[in-house]
Every structure is written in structure tokens, then in C-alpha cells.
Design a protein around this motif. Structure first.
Motif, PDB file in Angstrom:
ATOM      1  N   SER A 158      28.805  82.495  20.126  1.00 49.94           N
ATOM      2  CA  SER A 158      30.583  82.207  20.571  1.00 49.94           C
ATOM      3  C   SER A 158      31.120  82.888  20.878  1.00 49.94           C
ATOM      4  O   SER A 158      32.568  82.505  19.895  1.00 49.94           O
ATOM      5  N   SER A 159      31.660  83.284  22.007  1.00 42.60           N
ATOM      6  CA  SER A 159      33.565  83.466  21.842  1.00 42.60           C
ATOM      7  C   SER A 159      33.897  83.365  23.491  1.00 42.60           C
ATOM      8  O   SER A 159      33.169  83.303  24.100  1.00 42.60           O
ATOM      9  N   ILE A 160      35.408  83.662  23.480  1.00 47.29           N
ATOM     10  CA  ILE A 160      36.023  84.052  24.412  1.00 47.29           C
ATOM     11  C   ILE A 160      36.780  84.740  24.141  1.00 47.29           C
ATOM     12  O   ILE A 160      37.555  85.275  23.599  1.00 47.29           O
ATOM     13  N   LEU A 161      36.959  85.731  25.461  1.00 44.65           N
ATOM     14  CA  LEU A 161      38.093  86.699  25.414  1.00 44.65           C
ATOM     15  C   LEU A 161      38.106  87.889  24.654  1.00 44.65           C
ATOM     16  O   LEU A 161      38.398  88.315  24.210  1.00 44.65           O
ATOM     17  N   ALA A 162      35.684  87.853  24.258  1.00 47.01           N
ATOM     18  CA  ALA A 162      35.592  88.717  22.576  1.00 47.01           C
ATOM     19  C   ALA A 162      36.291  87.904  21.693  1.00 47.01           C
ATOM     20  O   ALA A 162      35.938  88.718  20.512  1.00 47.01           O
ATOM     21  N   LEU A 163      37.200  86.758  21.579  1.00 41.25           N
ATOM     22  CA  LEU A 163      37.436  86.044  20.434  1.00 41.25           C
ATOM     23  C   LEU A 163      36.432  85.598  19.810  1.00 41.25           C
ATOM     24  O   LEU A 163      35.903  84.756  20.771  1.00 41.25           O
ATOM     25  N   PRO A 164      35.588  85.548  18.160  1.00 39.88           N
ATOM     26  CA  PRO A 164      34.361  84.792  17.595  1.00 39.88           C
ATOM     27  C   PRO A 164      35.285  83.487  17.798  1.00 39.88           C
ATOM     28  O   PRO A 164      35.988  83.086  16.727  1.00 39.88           O
ATOM     29  N   LEU A 165      34.470  82.313  18.147  1.00 36.90           N
ATOM     30  CA  LEU A 165      35.460  80.505  18.430  1.00 36.90           C
ATOM     31  C   LEU A 165      34.184  80.350  16.520  1.00 36.90           C
ATOM     32  O   LEU A 165      34.518  78.904  16.548  1.00 36.90           O
ATOM     33  N   ASN A 166      33.352  81.172  16.584  1.00 36.50           N
ATOM     34  CA  ASN A 166      32.326  80.016  15.966  1.00 36.50           C
ATOM     35  C   ASN A 166      32.658  79.241  14.078  1.00 36.50           C
ATOM     36  O   ASN A 166      32.364  77.804  14.209  1.00 36.50           O
ATOM     37  N   TRP A 167      33.357  80.060  13.721  1.00 38.19           N
ATOM     38  CA  TRP A 167      34.175  79.325  12.723  1.00 38.19           C
ATOM     39  C   TRP A 167      35.071  78.979  12.313  1.00 38.19           C
ATOM     40  O   TRP A 167      35.801  77.901  11.565  1.00 38.19           O
ATOM     41  N   LEU A 168      35.378  78.079  14.021  1.00 41.01           N
ATOM     42  CA  LEU A 168      36.476  77.100  14.266  1.00 41.01           C
ATOM     43  C   LEU A 168      35.747  75.695  14.043  1.00 41.01           C
ATOM     44  O   LEU A 168      36.750  74.601  13.964  1.00 41.01           O
ATOM     45  N   SER A 169      34.819  75.663  13.946  1.00 41.85           N
ATOM     46  CA  SER A 169      34.327  74.140  13.795  1.00 41.85           C
ATOM     47  C   SER A 169      34.278  73.907  12.670  1.00 41.85           C
ATOM     48  O   SER A 169      34.394  72.674  11.908  1.00 41.85           O
ATOM     49  N   THR A 170      35.078  74.674  11.395  1.00 39.16           N
ATOM     50  CA  THR A 170      35.256  74.467  10.252  1.00 39.16           C
ATOM     51  C   THR A 170      36.268  73.648   9.828  1.00 39.16           C
ATOM     52  O   THR A 170      36.622  72.683   8.897  1.00 39.16           O
ATOM     53  N   PHE A 171      37.061  73.413  10.628  1.00 41.42           N
ATOM     54  CA  PHE A 171      38.662  73.228  11.172  1.00 41.42           C
ATOM     55  C   PHE A 171      38.383  71.992  11.842  1.00 41.42           C
ATOM     56  O   PHE A 171      39.164  71.256  12.757  1.00 41.42           O
ATOM     57  N   LEU A 172      37.309  71.519  12.533  1.00 44.30           N
ATOM     58  CA  LEU A 172      36.753  70.294  13.414  1.00 44.30           C
ATOM     59  C   LEU A 172      37.169  68.989  12.486  1.00 44.30           C
ATOM     60  O   LEU A 172      37.716  67.728  13.237  1.00 44.30           O
ATOM     61  N   LEU A 212      36.596  68.926  -1.521  1.00 43.06           N
ATOM     62  CA  LEU A 212      35.644  69.659  -1.555  1.00 43.06           C
ATOM     63  C   LEU A 212      34.750  68.990  -0.795  1.00 43.06           C
ATOM     64  O   LEU A 212      34.027  69.360   0.197  1.00 43.06           O
ATOM     65  N   PHE A 213      34.663  67.593  -1.257  1.00 36.44           N
ATOM     66  CA  PHE A 213      32.973  66.939  -1.204  1.00 36.44           C
ATOM     67  C   PHE A 213      33.954  66.442   0.429  1.00 36.44           C
ATOM     68  O   PHE A 213      32.357  66.844   1.262  1.00 36.44           O
ATOM     69  N   SER A 214      35.056  66.107   0.705  1.00 32.35           N
ATOM     70  CA  SER A 214      35.531  66.043   2.172  1.00 32.35           C
ATOM     71  C   SER A 214      35.473  67.260   3.261  1.00 32.35           C
ATOM     72  O   SER A 214      34.654  66.573   4.389  1.00 32.35           O
ATOM     73  N   LEU A 215      35.235  68.257   3.131  1.00 28.27           N
ATOM     74  CA  LEU A 215      35.250  69.350   3.892  1.00 28.27           C
ATOM     75  C   LEU A 215      33.199  69.527   4.135  1.00 28.27           C
ATOM     76  O   LEU A 215      33.678  69.921   5.231  1.00 28.27           O
ATOM     77  N   ILE A 216      32.594  69.729   2.833  1.00 28.02           N
ATOM     78  CA  ILE A 216      31.503  70.155   2.952  1.00 28.02           C
ATOM     79  C   ILE A 216      30.945  69.245   4.039  1.00 28.02           C
ATOM     80  O   ILE A 216      29.790  69.775   5.343  1.00 28.02           O
ATOM     81  N   VAL A 217      31.037  68.085   3.908  1.00 28.15           N
ATOM     82  CA  VAL A 217      30.280  66.413   4.088  1.00 28.15           C
ATOM     83  C   VAL A 217      30.830  66.889   5.909  1.00 28.15           C
ATOM     84  O   VAL A 217      29.489  66.437   6.934  1.00 28.15           O
ATOM     85  N   PHE A 218      31.913  66.524   6.181  1.00 27.19           N
ATOM     86  CA  PHE A 218      32.825  67.114   7.604  1.00 27.19           C
ATOM     87  C   PHE A 218      31.231  67.696   8.415  1.00 27.19           C
ATOM     88  O   PHE A 218      31.443  67.884   9.218  1.00 27.19           O
ATOM     89  N   ASN A 219      31.740  69.317   7.633  1.00 25.26           N
ATOM     90  CA  ASN A 219      31.284  70.435   8.130  1.00 25.26           C
ATOM     91  C   ASN A 219      29.522  70.101   8.560  1.00 25.26           C
ATOM     92  O   ASN A 219      29.226  70.859   8.950  1.00 25.26           O
ATOM     93  N   ASN A 220      29.083  69.499   7.605  1.00 23.62           N
ATOM     94  CA  ASN A 220      27.627  69.666   7.624  1.00 23.62           C
ATOM     95  C   ASN A 220      27.076  68.858   9.003  1.00 23.62           C
ATOM     96  O   ASN A 220      26.713  68.289   9.225  1.00 23.62           O
ATOM     97  N   PHE A 221      27.608  67.477   8.702  1.00 17.76           N
ATOM     98  CA  PHE A 221      27.696  66.603  10.040  1.00 17.76           C
ATOM     99  C   PHE A 221      28.008  67.197  11.210  1.00 17.76           C
ATOM    100  O   PHE A 221      27.157  66.672  11.819  1.00 17.76           O
ATOM    101  N   LEU A 222      29.503  67.575  11.551  1.00 18.85           N
ATOM    102  CA  LEU A 222      29.577  68.470  12.915  1.00 18.85           C
ATOM    103  C   LEU A 222      28.337  69.026  12.856  1.00 18.85           C
ATOM    104  O   LEU A 222      28.073  69.910  14.036  1.00 18.85           O
TER     105      LEU A 222
END
Length: 224
Positions: free
Chosen positions: A13-27, A76-86
Motif C-alpha cells: 500500500s502506498s500513496i505517491l510512492a510512499l509506503p503506508l503499511n507501517w502507519l497501521s502500527t500507530f492507529l 507492550l501488551f497494549s501495543l501488541i493487542v491493538f495491532n493484533n485486533f487492527l
């Protein structure tokens, strides 16, 4: 077009050749502002109860030597569980299914624990290499085995989390790709099985986050 089964995990996934996949980590940060309303919501009360319970359990595992250290493992638990559910949502990149993400969490933590233990509790770390009651003839082998088990810990943490996330997503993708070729009755069964698998994946998302955080806490408790 999906070239192979694993292409669903490709960061494309990208917009203007900028990869956006890892932005899901911050959702997961989107959920944080709701905790600061004057009137607490049911969600904020529920999450406060979860973090309080985790704090008490991690405090028991760590012991009284390091008060306040539990915030690292609760976060650490909060970060992982949010990313797993997202990652269960459609078209959201599952960062925790990649070893880049899981190793980035496990390796610095393990290295910090080892560095802290060998600098501040050197004798304890040496004693930990030979379990109590080990015969003298077996001591060199036990030292080798314990050293290997310590070295592979970050790898096992990372692979366990990534493999469990990949397995469920692959199964969902594999079953979902057979939908167009099935009859109406089989499609109904497929939808039911997909719903049950999503419930199972939701449980796995919580369990694997908990296991990762608890094992990290246990590793931290061993060096004190």
C-alpha cells in the motif's frame, strides 16, 4: 491480483510512492483521546480495569525490586493487542505478523535485560547458568544448554507472535478465496466458519499479546 497465498502480507500500500503499511502500527493512538474525557466511558473504565489487573500481575512476577517497571510491560501488551485486533479489520496491514516488528520488540528488551543483569548481578547470572543440584560432570553441558536457551529467547518470542498471527490470517484468506466457486449452501457454511475463525483469531490476538508480555516480564524477573 494475488500472486501467491503469502502476498496478502506484502507491504504494497502506498500513496505517491510512499509506503503506508507501517502507519497501521500507530492507529491504536486513535483510541487514546477517548480516555481523557471528563466523564469516563465504558471503554475507558474497561481498559483501566484491564491495565490495573495487568499491573498487579506483572508486579507479582517482577517482585518489589523494581517498582514502576510494570508500565513497560503494560504498554507492550497494549501495543501488541491493538495491532493484533487492527490486523483483523479488512485492508489493514497486520504489522505483528512480520518478524521485523516482533523482533524489534523482543530483541531490544532481551538485550537490555541481559545487559542489566550481567552488569549489576553478575554472580546471579553465572549461578543461573547452572541449576541447583546439577552433577559436576553435567555442569559444562548445562552451561551450554542454558546459554543457548537464553540466546534464542528473543527469537522464540518474535516467531511465536508472528507465526500465530500469520496462521490465522492465512487460513481466513485460504477459505475466503474458495467462496466464488462454491454453491449457496456451502457459501453459508463458509461464512459461518469465517465468523467462528474471526472469534478464534480475536482470542488468539489477546492470548498472544498476554503471552508476549508475561514472558518478557519473567525474563526481566530472572535478571534481578
Amino acid at each position: 491480483m494475488m500472486t501467491n497465498l503469502f502476498s496478502v502480507f506484502d507491504p504494497t500500500s502506498s500513496i505517491l510512492a510512499l509506503p503506508l503499511n507501517w502507519l497501521s502500527t500507530f492507529l491504536g493512538m486513535l483510541f487514546i483521546p477517548s480516555l481523557y474525557w471528563i466523564m469516563p466511558s465504558r471503554w475507558s473504565l474497561f481498559w483501566s480495569k484491564v491495565t490495573e489487573t495487568l499491573h498487579k500481575e506483572f508486579k507479582t512476577l517482577l517482585g518489589p525490586a523494581h517498582p514502576g517497571s510494570t508500565i513497560i510491560f503494560v504498554s507492550l501488551f497494549s501495543l501488541i493487542v491493538f495491532n493484533n485486533f487492527l490486523g483483523l479489520l479488512p485492508y489493514v496491514f497486520t504489522s505483528t505478523s512480520h518478524l521485523v516488528m516482533t523482533l524489534s520488540l523482543a530483541l531490544p528488551l532481551w538485550f537490555a535485560f541481559m545487559l542489566f543483569g550481567w552488569i549489576n548481578h553478575t554472580q546471579h547470572m553465572f549461578a543461573h547458568l547452572v541449576p541447583q543440584g546439577t552433577p559436576s560432570a553435567l555442569m559444562p553441558f548445562m552451561v551450554l544448554i542454558e546459554t543457548i536457551s537464553n540466546v534464542i529467547r528473543p527469537g522464540t518470542l518474535a516467531v511465536r507472535l508472528a507465526a500465530n498471527m500469520i496462521a490465522g490470517h492465512l487460513l481466513l484468506t485460504l477459505l475466503g478465496s474458495t467462496g466464488p466457486s462454491l454453491s449457496t449452501t456451502l457459501v453459508s457454511l463458509l461464512i459461518l466458519s469465517q465468523i467462528l475463525l474471526l472469534i478464534l483469531e480475536s482470542a488468539v490476538a489477546i492470548i498472544q499479546s498476554y503471552v508476549f508480555a508475561v514472558l518478557s516480564t519473567l525474563y526481566a524477573g530472572e535478571v534481578t
